[in-house]
Every structure is written in C-alpha cells, then in structure tokens.
Write a protein that holds these residues in place. Structure first.
Motif, short mmCIF file in Angstrom:
data_model
loop_
_atom_site.label_atom_id
_atom_site.label_comp_id
_atom_site.label_asym_id
_atom_site.label_seq_id
_atom_site.Cartn_x
_atom_site.Cartn_y
_atom_site.Cartn_z
N UNK A 118 8.06 11.94 7.98
CA UNK A 118 7.20 13.00 7.46
C UNK A 118 7.76 13.56 6.16
N UNK A 119 9.08 13.69 6.06
CA UNK A 119 9.69 14.17 4.82
C UNK A 119 9.44 13.20 3.67
N UNK A 120 9.47 11.91 3.97
CA UNK A 120 9.17 10.92 2.93
C UNK A 120 7.72 11.02 2.49
N UNK A 121 6.82 11.25 3.44
CA UNK A 121 5.41 11.43 3.09
C UNK A 121 5.23 12.69 2.25
N UNK A 122 5.94 13.76 2.60
CA UNK A 122 5.85 15.00 1.81
C UNK A 122 6.33 14.78 0.38
N UNK A 123 7.43 14.02 0.25
CA UNK A 123 7.96 13.74 -1.08
C UNK A 123 6.96 12.93 -1.89
N UNK A 124 6.37 11.94 -1.26
CA UNK A 124 5.36 11.13 -1.95
C UNK A 124 4.15 11.97 -2.34
N UNK A 125 3.73 12.87 -1.44
CA UNK A 125 2.56 13.70 -1.72
C UNK A 125 2.82 14.64 -2.89
N UNK A 126 4.01 15.23 -2.93
CA UNK A 126 4.33 16.15 -4.03
C UNK A 126 4.38 15.41 -5.36
N UNK A 127 4.94 14.19 -5.35
CA UNK A 127 4.99 13.42 -6.59
C UNK A 127 3.59 13.01 -7.01
N UNK A 128 2.76 12.60 -6.04
CA UNK A 128 1.39 12.20 -6.36
C UNK A 128 0.59 13.38 -6.90
N UNK A 129 0.82 14.54 -6.31
CA UNK A 129 0.11 15.74 -6.78
C UNK A 129 0.52 16.10 -8.20
N UNK A 130 1.81 16.00 -8.47
CA UNK A 130 2.29 16.33 -9.83
C UNK A 130 1.72 15.34 -10.85
N UNK A 131 1.64 14.07 -10.44
CA UNK A 131 1.11 13.06 -11.37
C UNK A 131 -0.37 13.29 -11.62
N UNK A 132 -1.12 13.60 -10.56
CA UNK A 132 -2.56 13.78 -10.71
C UNK A 132 -2.91 15.08 -11.43
#
Length: 244
Positions: A118-132
């Motif tokens: 779940x922490x890895x998913x959170x990290x990916x989500x935050x990076x994806x949100x910053x990119x978008x």
C-alpha cells in the motif's frame, strides 16, 4: 718317524677324495654374511619444541559421513500466494487496471506484505498526481500572470479596464457576426484571451466597430443613445424598457 710318515699319507689320501673330477681345485667357501647392527632407539621429542598452529590458518572442517539410516529431506511445500485487499487510491484518481494487476503479481511473487504494498501504491499515486497536475498548475500560473499584466496595462487597463473589455467584445461581435461565438470559445480554450499582447491587439482591431459612447451607465442627456441603441438602431428610446 715312521708314525709321522704314516700320518702324512693318511692326510694326503683324505685330501684327494675332495678333489673334483676335472682335477681343478675346489673353490674356497664364501664367508657367512655378517648381520647389520640393530638401530638404536630415537629419543622422544620435547613437547616444548612442537610448532604451534598459525592464528590465521584454517583448519579443514570435518566432513560428515553419510548416515545410511538418515531419511532424505522432504521437498518444501509451496507457499500460499499472497492475496491483497483492494489498494486505496486518492479521491478522484484512477489507475490503469492492467498496470495495477501487473504490480500486484510482482508484489505477490516477492511476498511483499499488504501494508508495504500500500505504501508503494501511495508513492506511485503521489508521483502520478504531481506529474499530472504539474502542467495544469504551470498553465494556471501563466494565465494569472497574463491577467495581471492586462489589468495593469497603461492603455487598456486600470480604471477603464471593464469599459475597454466590453467595447472590445462588442466590436468583435459586430466584426465577426455569427462566427463571434466560436472565436471567443477559441480564446477561452487556448488561454489567448488573457494574453496582454493579444488583448491589446484585439482592442485596437475592434475599436472601429465598437460604439462610440461608453458601454453601461445611465445616459447624461435625453438625446444620448445607449450602447444597445447604437448597435441596434431599431430599438426604442431609453425609458421604454428596451435599453441595452
């Protein structure tokens, strides 16, 4: 004397019987071999003179002999695959289901616990949100910068900003006719309607097609026409409920 001669004869006769048939004299017998002397016992070594082992030396480990009675190791049972609960995502964010499924398979093969995954998913989500959100944030900041420049422009901004913008819109509608709506939509989509250079250029291009009187406000004299009356001469005079 007679006895001595007789004795000599007897001795000669005994010697003749020992002579071999060929007449050759017999070889002298070889002497018996002499036994070698027994070795003397060596003294026991002094314990104080024993060479000590090196401190850095490695002694070979004793190898275990195979035990005939030992049973062969049983094959390890395959571990149960990890089943994850649905991962939580930020509100309004959607993730490619194929990519999420691929991540789940990799995490399960590596036996990553649920909380770590779940922490890895959170990290990916935050990076994806910053990119978008990065380009949109930069675009919004640029639009606000342009709007501030238009508001402070010495020619069209300041206290006359609203009046000049209204006159520009009316002039463009008169100039473009039915295509005015699509033109304004393009300005909104592209953000060009906030660019100070474009707004200033449109203001100059639309000025000849805009009403000469100020847009909005009450007429000073009874004979002064409103903006609506200027654009549409068929409209009734002010005070009749038909003001623009």
């Amino acid at each position: 004397m007679h006895n001595l001669i007789r004795r000599w004869v007897l001795l000669e006769g005994e010697g003749a019987g020992d002579v071999p048939a060929g007449g050759a004299s017999a070889a002298a017998p070889s002497p018996a071999p002499v036994a070698a002397p027994a070795p003397s016992p060596s003294p026991a070594p002094d314990p104080g003179l024993t060479m000590p082992d090196s401190l850095l030396g490695e002694k070979p480990e004793p190898t275990e002999k195979p035990d005939g009675d030992k049973k062969p190791d049983e094959p390890a049972k395959p571990e149960e695959p990890i089943k994850y609960e649905p991962f939580k995502l930020p509100d309004g964010m959607t993730v490619d289901e194929a990519k999420l499924g691929e991540f789940t398979e990799i995490a399960a093969a590596a036996r990553i616990p649920q909380d770590v995954a779940q922490k890895l998913v959170d990290l990916y989500s935050s990076e994806l949100k910053a990119i978008s959100e990065g380009p949109m944030r930069a675009w919004t900041d640029l639009q606000n910068t342009w709007r501030d420049a238009v508001k402070s422009d010495p020619e069209i901004g300041g206290k006359n900003l609203d009046k000049n913008l209204a006159a520009t819109k009316i002039g463009l509608r008169n100039l473009l006719g039915e295509d005015a709506g699509k033109f304004f939509e393009a300005l909104n989509i592209t953000g060009a309607g906030n660019n100070p250079d474009i707004v200033r250029g449109l203001f100059k291009a639309a000025s000849p097609h805009a009403p000469a009187s100020p847009v909005g406000g009450s007429p000073v004299g009874g004979n002064q026409k409103t903006a609506g009356a200027t654009l549409y001469p068929g409209m009734a005079a002010p005070g009749k409920g038909n003001e623009g």
